[in-house]
Design a protein around this motif. Structure first.
Motif, PDB file in Angstrom:
ATOM      1  N   GLN A 357       0.822  -1.201   0.000  1.00 11.66           N
ATOM      2  CA  GLN A 357       0.000   0.000   0.000  1.00 11.66           C
ATOM      3  C   GLN A 357       0.869   1.270   0.000  1.00 11.66           C
ATOM      4  OE1 GLN A 357      -3.134  -0.133  -0.653  1.00 11.66           O
ATOM      5  NE2 GLN A 357      -3.275   2.113  -0.595  1.00 11.66           N
ATOM      6  N   MET A 358       1.969   1.226   0.737  1.00 14.62           N
ATOM      7  CA  MET A 358       2.878   2.396   0.740  1.00 14.62           C
ATOM      8  C   MET A 358       3.389   2.698  -0.665  1.00 14.62           C
ATOM      9  SD  MET A 358       5.502   1.673   3.867  1.00 14.62           S
ATOM     10  CE  MET A 358       4.977   1.165   5.480  1.00 14.62           C
ATOM     11  N   GLU A 361       0.652   4.283  -2.716  1.00 12.30           N
ATOM     12  CA  GLU A 361       0.470   5.697  -2.347  1.00 12.30           C
ATOM     13  C   GLU A 361       1.604   6.549  -2.919  1.00 12.30           C
ATOM     14  OE1 GLU A 361      -0.206   5.511   1.871  1.00 12.30           O
ATOM     15  OE2 GLU A 361      -2.130   4.514   1.463  1.00 12.30           O
TER      16      GLU A 361
END
Ligand code: IPM
Ligand code: MG
Length: 363
Positions: A357-358, A361
């Motif tokens: 997810q990082m 993003e």
């Protein structure tokens, strides 16, 4: 073009880290507007334990329908060492003639290296490992097994053809890197003082081909000295070309000085533009059965391998969008690594899905 990907999650943490890579692929594909189609393949320990099959000729034909293969990891405690390595991974590399193993060694921002006083400027080189010959493919066998007279042999193979195509590829990489601001230095790593036959084939080929690349500075290091330099002054390296077995060993050391297996990516390339054999991309790490299924493995190496996949496939097929996608993912990975400051990459405390997810993003 619709990019066609064969997905081999494999064993242990392989499927988990590849799943994160595919989420990143979705995100970058939507953003840049390129399409892809993927199909999962069940190669690995489970299939072997159920059917006795590792990788059949039919499987290889299936794989040839794809532009590239994205692989997680293979290896399982219930499968005797050697079976999946030889029957699956090496078979894929050999039969698809993936003769280059490309392994960047780069210390990303924020990642801790075990080397004192070394910064990302010092640890930034590319290893071009020959991937189809050497100790990996020689004849061998054992006689009088289990007796005091036991004898075993395992041959080292160097063909002029195999060495030359690898050496040429490495010079081209050194040229491309020089254009991007690197020193333009190619170091051959071997052990010519002992391996006087195979070493000589490499050494002469390196220097003969090198005559065609007058802009590239040639260096030669024995493999033992190379290990010492990698641990004490890694900044001497720009591009390295190395036979299969030594390449296997020094790239684990390379991964270690760049912060560990958590972020070591690799490509097994068949870079011939007319070949129907796809290249395969995989993290250098293994299947980590001890933490499988626990959402603990670091997917950055797999995500960065996907970046390599896109970049290299894009270059091979002249698809700039794919090259851009690969570069964006790599840049996103380098935006995420500072969050590991003060932690190790391998056991950071972040979960697999959190790290995926990082990256999304950061994209
Ligand atoms: C690697 C691995 C493989 C190799 C094994 C698993 C066959 O160590 O990719 O570096 O030796 O090439
Ligand atoms: Mg290895």
């Amino acid at each position: 073009m619709i990019l066609k990907l064969a997905i081999v999650g494999g064993d242990g943490t392989g499927p988990e880290v590849v799943a994160e890579g595919l989420k990143v692929l979705d995100a970058v594909g939507q953003d840049l507007g390129f399409q892809y189609a993927s199909k999962p393949f069940d190669f690995g320990a489970e299939r072997f334990l159920a059917t006795g099959q590792t990788l059949t000729d039919g499987d290889l034909d299936d794989l040839r329908q794809y532009d590239a293969i994205y692989l997680g990891a293979v290896g399982h405690p219930d499968v005797k060492p050697g079976i999946l390595e030889r029957g699956l991974l090496l078979k894929m590399r050999f039969d698809l003639d993936q003769y280059i193993n490309l392994r960047p060694v780069k210390l990303y921002p924020g990642v801790e290296t075990p080397l004192k006083n070394k910064t990302p400027d010092d640890i930034d080189f590319l290893v071009v490992r020959e991937n189809t010959e050497d100790l990996y493919c020689g004849n061998g066998g054992t006689a009088r097994l289990g007796t005091p007279q036991e004898i075993s042999t395992q041959e080292m193979i160097a063909t002029r053809f195999g060495v030359e195509r690898c050496v040429r590829y490495a010079f081209e990489q050194a040229v491309a890197r020089k254009e991007a601001g690197y020193p333009g230095r190619l170091t051959l790593v071997h052990k010519t003082n002992v391996l006087t036959f195979a070493g000589d084939t490499w050494f002469r080929c390196f220097n003969e081909v090198g005559e065609e690349y007058s802009d590239i500075q040639r260096e030669y290091h024995h493999v033992d000295a190379c290990c010492m330099y990698m641990a004490t002054k890694p900044e001497v390296y720009d591009t390295i070309v190395v036979p299969n077995m030594f390449g296997d060993i020094i790239t684990d050391l390379g991964a270690a000085i760049a912060g560990g297996m958590g972020v070591a990516a690799s490509g097994n390339l068949n870079p011939d533009p007319d070949s129907t054999n796809p290249s395969m991309f995989e993290p250098v790490h293994g299947s980590s059965p001890d933490i499988a299924g626990q959402n603990k493995a670091n997917p950055l190496a797999a995500i960065d391998s996907l970046a390599l996949l896109l970049r290299e496939t894009g270059r091979l097929k002249d698809e700039t969008l794919l090259v851009q996608a690969g570069e964006r993912i790599n840049a996103a990975v380098q935006q995420v690594t500072p969050r590991f400051a003060g932690k190790t990459l391998d056991r950071s405390g972040y979960s697999t899905t959190e790290i995926g997810q990082m990256v999304i993003e950061a994209l």
